[in-house]
Enzyme design. Structure first.
Site, short mmCIF file in Angstrom:
data_model
loop_
_atom_site.label_atom_id
_atom_site.label_comp_id
_atom_site.label_asym_id
_atom_site.label_seq_id
_atom_site.Cartn_x
_atom_site.Cartn_y
_atom_site.Cartn_z
N SER A 1 0.84 -1.20 0.00
CA SER A 1 0.00 0.00 0.00
C SER A 1 0.87 1.24 0.00
O SER A 1 2.06 1.17 -0.33
CB SER A 1 -0.94 -0.04 1.21
OG SER A 1 -1.95 0.95 1.09
N ASN A 2 0.31 2.38 0.34
CA ASN A 2 1.07 3.63 0.38
C ASN A 2 0.52 4.53 1.48
O ASN A 2 -0.45 4.17 2.14
CB ASN A 2 1.05 4.32 -1.00
CG ASN A 2 -0.36 4.66 -1.43
OD1 ASN A 2 -1.04 5.48 -0.81
ND2 ASN A 2 -0.83 3.99 -2.47
N HIS A 3 1.12 5.70 1.63
CA HIS A 3 0.79 6.58 2.77
C HIS A 3 -0.37 7.55 2.55
O HIS A 3 -0.56 8.45 3.35
CB HIS A 3 2.03 7.40 3.15
CG HIS A 3 3.03 6.63 3.95
ND1 HIS A 3 2.73 6.10 5.18
CD2 HIS A 3 4.31 6.31 3.68
CE1 HIS A 3 3.80 5.49 5.65
NE2 HIS A 3 4.78 5.59 4.75
#
Ligand code: C5P
Length: 224
Positions: A29-31
């Protein structure tokens, strides 16, 4: 006071990250915080639009008056967007994961599964939701807006992205500073024939200004 400027319009917004599972307990995933997309969805609802917000997992609450459709993966996000069509406007704010693990195990992976060597990760490309909706022959939203996070050559890269994705506007984020996850944003709005550089402002102010520009552009769809 008359009708609100976006009464009768349906706007589809994506926001947040996607999660791409490796196994039942792990994901890529990412932030992305979802803040900018949620603020845009809220600002559009305030102008009277019916808003469908297709959102990856975030820790903030959906704005009042918005229909939120929770999703996890990019493929689910695309399906939820297709299901939400037709829409007058599509705004693709989500930080969609470009890749997913080629194989997602239904059982938790164990270190010993890889034998003597370290496990390696094979990736597959995810669908590009913005390009897919932009290039639809049937049911293409009348105004399609993409986001671009750039650190340099903002206008040039935005124009190239606009062409590649087939969208009408690009909201180019200057991410050379500290806007990721923060509460402020510095953007340039790139349209077919112009570029507007907006001063650094609160993400809520960016959302209100973008909603106003959309209202000016599409007018009162319920009335004409
Ligand atoms: O190509 P890039 O990721 O820089 O493009 C960003 C824009 O494309 C954003 O509007 C993002 O929401 C959208 N996008 C998408 N699906 C992807 C990748 C990006 O909708 N798989």
């Amino acid at each position: 006071s008359g009708p609100k400027p976006l009464t009768g319009a349906h706007v589809l917004v994506t926001a947040g990250p996607t999660r791409e599972p490796l196994d039942p307990v792990r994901f890529l995933s990412n932030h992305s915080s979802g803040k900018q997309g949620y603020a845009i969805a809220g600002a559009l609802a305030d102008l009277g639009a019916r808003v469908t917000l297709v959102s990856g997992p975030v820790s903030i609450a959906p704005p009042r008056g918005v229909d939120m459709v929770p999703v996890e993966t990019a493929r689910d996000m695309l399906k939820a967007c297709e299901t939400a069509l037709p829409a007058d406007v599509f705004i693709s704010v989500a930080a969609v994961a470009d890749w997913r693990p080629a194989i997602s195990s239904s059982k938790k992976l164990k270190l010993k599964d890889a034998g003597e060597t370290l496990p390696s990760l094979t990736l597959s490309e995810n669908p590009d939701i913005l390009a897919t909706l932009s290039k639809k022959r049937k049911n293409r939203p009348g105004l399609v807006i993409g986001f671009a996070a750039e650190t340099h050559d903002v206008e040039e890269l935005a124009r190239a992205k606009m062409k590649r994705k087939g969208c009408d506007w690009i909201v180019a984020n200057d991410v050379s500073g500290d806007v990721m996850g923060g509460s402020e944003n510095e953007i340039a709005l790139v349209t077919k024939d112009e570029i507007e550089r907006w001063p650094r402002m609160d993400k809520l102010a960016v959302a209100r200004q973008l909603a106003d520009r959309i209202a000016q552009t599409i007018g009162h769809p319920g009335k004409n």
